[in-house]
Design an enzyme around this catalytic site. Structure first.
Site, mmCIF file in Angstrom:
data_model
loop_
_atom_site.group_PDB
_atom_site.id
_atom_site.type_symbol
_atom_site.label_atom_id
_atom_site.label_comp_id
_atom_site.label_asym_id
_atom_site.label_seq_id
_atom_site.Cartn_x
_atom_site.Cartn_y
_atom_site.Cartn_z
ATOM 1 N N ARG A 249 15.725 3.637 8.161
ATOM 2 C CA ARG A 249 17.090 3.822 8.651
ATOM 3 C C ARG A 249 17.354 2.857 9.799
ATOM 4 O O ARG A 249 16.483 2.613 10.628
ATOM 5 C CB ARG A 249 17.282 5.270 9.148
ATOM 6 C CG ARG A 249 18.032 6.142 8.175
ATOM 7 C CD ARG A 249 18.006 7.600 8.526
ATOM 8 N NE ARG A 249 18.484 7.950 9.862
ATOM 9 C CZ ARG A 249 18.628 9.190 10.296
ATOM 10 N NH1 ARG A 249 18.341 10.212 9.495
ATOM 11 N NH2 ARG A 249 19.052 9.453 11.514
ATOM 12 N N ARG B 218 26.334 19.286 18.589
ATOM 13 C CA ARG B 218 25.452 18.420 19.362
ATOM 14 C C ARG B 218 25.920 18.282 20.794
ATOM 15 O O ARG B 218 25.275 17.604 21.601
ATOM 16 C CB ARG B 218 25.468 17.043 18.725
ATOM 17 C CG ARG B 218 24.150 16.643 18.107
ATOM 18 C CD ARG B 218 24.409 15.325 17.423
ATOM 19 N NE ARG B 218 23.226 14.605 17.178
ATOM 20 C CZ ARG B 218 22.631 14.553 15.991
ATOM 21 N NH1 ARG B 218 23.087 15.230 14.988
ATOM 22 N NH2 ARG B 218 21.573 13.800 15.843
ATOM 23 N N ARG C 95 18.426 7.498 21.287
ATOM 24 C CA ARG C 95 18.798 8.775 20.665
ATOM 25 C C ARG C 95 18.126 9.938 21.395
ATOM 26 O O ARG C 95 18.724 11.002 21.559
ATOM 27 C CB ARG C 95 18.384 8.781 19.187
ATOM 28 C CG ARG C 95 19.287 7.922 18.327
ATOM 29 C CD ARG C 95 18.645 7.590 16.998
ATOM 30 N NE ARG C 95 18.434 8.735 16.146
ATOM 31 C CZ ARG C 95 17.565 8.758 15.132
ATOM 32 N NH1 ARG C 95 16.837 7.693 14.855
ATOM 33 N NH2 ARG C 95 17.437 9.840 14.409
ATOM 34 N N LYS D 65 14.634 18.659 11.287
ATOM 35 C CA LYS D 65 15.803 19.463 10.882
ATOM 36 C C LYS D 65 16.143 19.243 9.402
ATOM 37 O O LYS D 65 16.381 20.199 8.679
ATOM 38 C CB LYS D 65 17.034 19.110 11.741
ATOM 39 C CG LYS D 65 16.836 19.375 13.232
ATOM 40 C CD LYS D 65 18.080 19.050 14.020
ATOM 41 C CE LYS D 65 18.504 17.593 13.979
ATOM 42 N NZ LYS D 65 17.524 16.639 14.571
ATOM 43 N N ARG E 101 9.337 7.013 9.393
ATOM 44 C CA ARG E 101 10.172 7.605 8.336
ATOM 45 C C ARG E 101 10.686 6.522 7.374
ATOM 46 O O ARG E 101 11.097 5.446 7.801
ATOM 47 C CB ARG E 101 11.364 8.333 8.947
ATOM 48 C CG ARG E 101 12.332 8.835 7.874
ATOM 49 C CD ARG E 101 13.334 9.835 8.370
ATOM 50 N NE ARG E 101 14.107 9.371 9.498
ATOM 51 C CZ ARG E 101 14.942 10.130 10.196
ATOM 52 N NH1 ARG E 101 15.081 11.407 9.876
ATOM 53 N NH2 ARG E 101 15.611 9.633 11.206
HETATM 54 P P1 AP5 Z 1 13.451 14.743 9.492
HETATM 55 O O1 AP5 Z 1 13.337 16.051 8.782
HETATM 56 O O2 AP5 Z 1 14.158 13.638 8.806
HETATM 57 O O3 AP5 Z 1 13.978 14.971 10.986
HETATM 58 P P2 AP5 Z 1 15.437 15.248 11.548
HETATM 59 O O4 AP5 Z 1 15.314 16.194 12.673
HETATM 60 O O5 AP5 Z 1 16.376 15.606 10.433
HETATM 61 O O6 AP5 Z 1 15.753 13.792 12.099
HETATM 62 P P3 AP5 Z 1 17.088 12.957 12.138
HETATM 63 O O7 AP5 Z 1 16.674 11.610 12.694
HETATM 64 O O8 AP5 Z 1 17.781 12.915 10.812
HETATM 65 O O9 AP5 Z 1 17.920 13.742 13.145
HETATM 66 P P4 AP5 Z 1 18.991 13.209 14.070
HETATM 67 O O10 AP5 Z 1 19.488 14.468 14.633
HETATM 68 O O11 AP5 Z 1 18.626 12.169 15.032
HETATM 69 O O12 AP5 Z 1 19.914 12.371 13.066
HETATM 70 P P5 AP5 Z 1 21.211 12.732 12.235
HETATM 71 O O13 AP5 Z 1 21.015 12.185 10.899
HETATM 72 O O14 AP5 Z 1 21.612 14.137 12.413
HETATM 73 O O15 AP5 Z 1 11.929 14.274 9.820
HETATM 74 C C1 AP5 Z 1 11.676 13.029 10.467
HETATM 75 C C2 AP5 Z 1 10.386 12.420 9.872
HETATM 76 O O16 AP5 Z 1 9.284 13.261 10.196
HETATM 77 C C3 AP5 Z 1 10.397 12.278 8.349
HETATM 78 O O17 AP5 Z 1 9.738 11.119 7.992
HETATM 79 C C4 AP5 Z 1 9.629 13.535 7.857
HETATM 80 O O18 AP5 Z 1 8.955 13.281 6.642
HETATM 81 C C5 AP5 Z 1 8.637 13.763 9.004
HETATM 82 N N1 AP5 Z 1 8.384 15.187 9.237
HETATM 83 C C6 AP5 Z 1 9.254 16.233 9.188
HETATM 84 N N2 AP5 Z 1 8.638 17.387 9.503
HETATM 85 C C7 AP5 Z 1 7.332 17.050 9.782
HETATM 86 C C8 AP5 Z 1 6.187 17.811 10.188
HETATM 87 N N3 AP5 Z 1 6.244 19.137 10.383
HETATM 88 N N4 AP5 Z 1 5.032 17.149 10.412
HETATM 89 C C9 AP5 Z 1 4.957 15.783 10.227
HETATM 90 N N5 AP5 Z 1 6.015 15.017 9.847
HETATM 91 C C10 AP5 Z 1 7.183 15.649 9.620
HETATM 92 O O19 AP5 Z 1 22.316 11.864 13.045
HETATM 93 C C11 AP5 Z 1 22.305 10.455 13.026
HETATM 94 C C12 AP5 Z 1 23.429 9.930 13.902
HETATM 95 O O20 AP5 Z 1 24.708 10.391 13.397
HETATM 96 C C13 AP5 Z 1 23.407 10.392 15.355
HETATM 97 O O21 AP5 Z 1 22.565 9.602 16.156
HETATM 98 C C14 AP5 Z 1 24.896 10.269 15.746
HETATM 99 O O22 AP5 Z 1 25.235 8.916 15.987
HETATM 100 C C15 AP5 Z 1 25.603 10.713 14.476
HETATM 101 N N6 AP5 Z 1 25.863 12.164 14.475
HETATM 102 C C16 AP5 Z 1 25.341 13.096 13.622
HETATM 103 N N7 AP5 Z 1 25.790 14.321 13.916
HETATM 104 C C17 AP5 Z 1 26.609 14.184 14.982
HETATM 105 C C18 AP5 Z 1 27.352 15.108 15.768
HETATM 106 N N8 AP5 Z 1 27.343 16.429 15.520
HETATM 107 N N9 AP5 Z 1 28.076 14.620 16.817
HETATM 108 C C19 AP5 Z 1 28.118 13.288 17.077
HETATM 109 N N10 AP5 Z 1 27.421 12.368 16.377
HETATM 110 C C20 AP5 Z 1 26.671 12.808 15.337
#
Ligand code: AP5
Length: 217
Positions: free
Chosen positions: A160, A88, A171, A13, A127
């Site tokens: 992270r 979410r 997660r 994402k 990552r």
């Molecule tokens: P990346 O693009 O970083 O993936 P992502 O989907 O953004 O992963 P996140 O871990 O950031 O998502 P998340 O939803 O768990 O965490 P968030 O920060 O929102 O890619 C991942 C890796 O793969 C990278 O190394 C990249 O280089 C590689 N990659 C990407 N595309 C690729 C491809 N096509 N092929 C190969 N490799 C690839 O949330 C974190 C925490 O915050 C949550 O757990 C929760 O506690 C809290 N939080 C956030 N939002 C909310 C909400 N709305 N409600 C409640 N709690 C929340």
């Protein structure tokens, strides 16, 4: 253009959001980034959020809904926005619906990036993120030239806190239980567009553009 990106942790994402925000010149709103900035600044919100984030749990709806509403009221979101990591839960999605209706706005598309469970573990455990400019790398798929430092700003690359294996598993469970129901929620509203996330980041982006532009052709 008002977009939502759905997808499991590590589905790409954040990676796709960066491409899309540039392509459409819209505000990229990542709740994960907002929370991590609050944690780094040691604000009250950050201290509270950190407890949930480090365990792989969701931050309570009441907190996150107010943060997003506040962010959507800012000027740069007027010309369009991309929500990454929000909503979410069904409660968050309903709150967003109400807010958009009151503001006279609507969602144009919800993009679901589909990736299998084993790929998620590989992506998240490999990552690395720049501690300074937050650029995202992957040890295998997107390595920096110098393993430990950012190619863009020279900052140190770190893992992270929530990318440790136990937290990744939690997660993923939380995603299946609390976030996956949103796929059906948006399918019923006819906003849902699914793309195969298990190809190169550039190919995923091409597919996302195809589904979005198909809607506007
Ligand atoms: P990346 O693009 O970083 O993936 P992502 O989907 O953004 O992963 P996140 O871990 O950031 O998502 P998340 O939803 O768990 O965490 P968030 O920060 O929102 O890619 C991942 C890796 O793969 C990278 O190394 C990249 O280089 C590689 N990659 C990407 N595309 C690729 C491809 N096509 N092929 C190969 N490799 C690839 O949330 C974190 C925490 O915050 C949550 O757990 C929760 O506690 C809290 N939080 C956030 N939002 C909310 C909400 N709305 N409600 C409640 N709690 C929340």
């Amino acid at each position: 253009m008002n977009l939502i990106l759905l997808g499991a942790p590590g589905s790409g994402k954040g990676t796709q959001s960066a491409f899309l925000a540039r392509e459409f010149d819209i505000a990229h709103i990542s709740t994960g980034d907002i929370l991590r900035a609050a944690v780094a600044a040691e604000t009250d919100l950050g201290k509270k959020a950190q407890e949930y984030m480090n365990k792989g749990e969701l931050v309570p709806d009441e907190i996150i809904i107010e943060i997003v509403k506040e962010r959507l009221r800012q000027e740069d979101a007027e010309g369009g926005f991309l929500l990454d990591g929000f909503p979410r839960t069904v409660k968050q999605a309903q709150a967003l619906d109400r807010f958009l209706e009151e503001s006279g706005k609507k969602i144009d598309a919800v993009i679901d990036i589909e990736v299998e469970d084993n790929e998620i573990i590989t992506r998240l455990s490999g990552r690395r993120v720049c501690v300074d400019c937050k650029e995202v790398y992957h040890l295998i798929f997107e390595p920096s030239k110098n393993e430990e430092y950012c190619d863009l700003c020279g900052g140190k690359l770190i893992q992270r806190e929530d990318d440790r294996i136990d937290t990744i598993k939690r997660r993923t469970e939380v995603y299946k239980k609390q976030t996956e129901p949103l796929i059906e929620y948006y399918r019923q509203k006819r906003f849902l567009r699914s793309v195969n996330g298990q190809q190169s980041a550039e190919s995923v982006f091409k597919d996302i553009l195809t589904v979005i532009k198909g809607d506007y052709a």
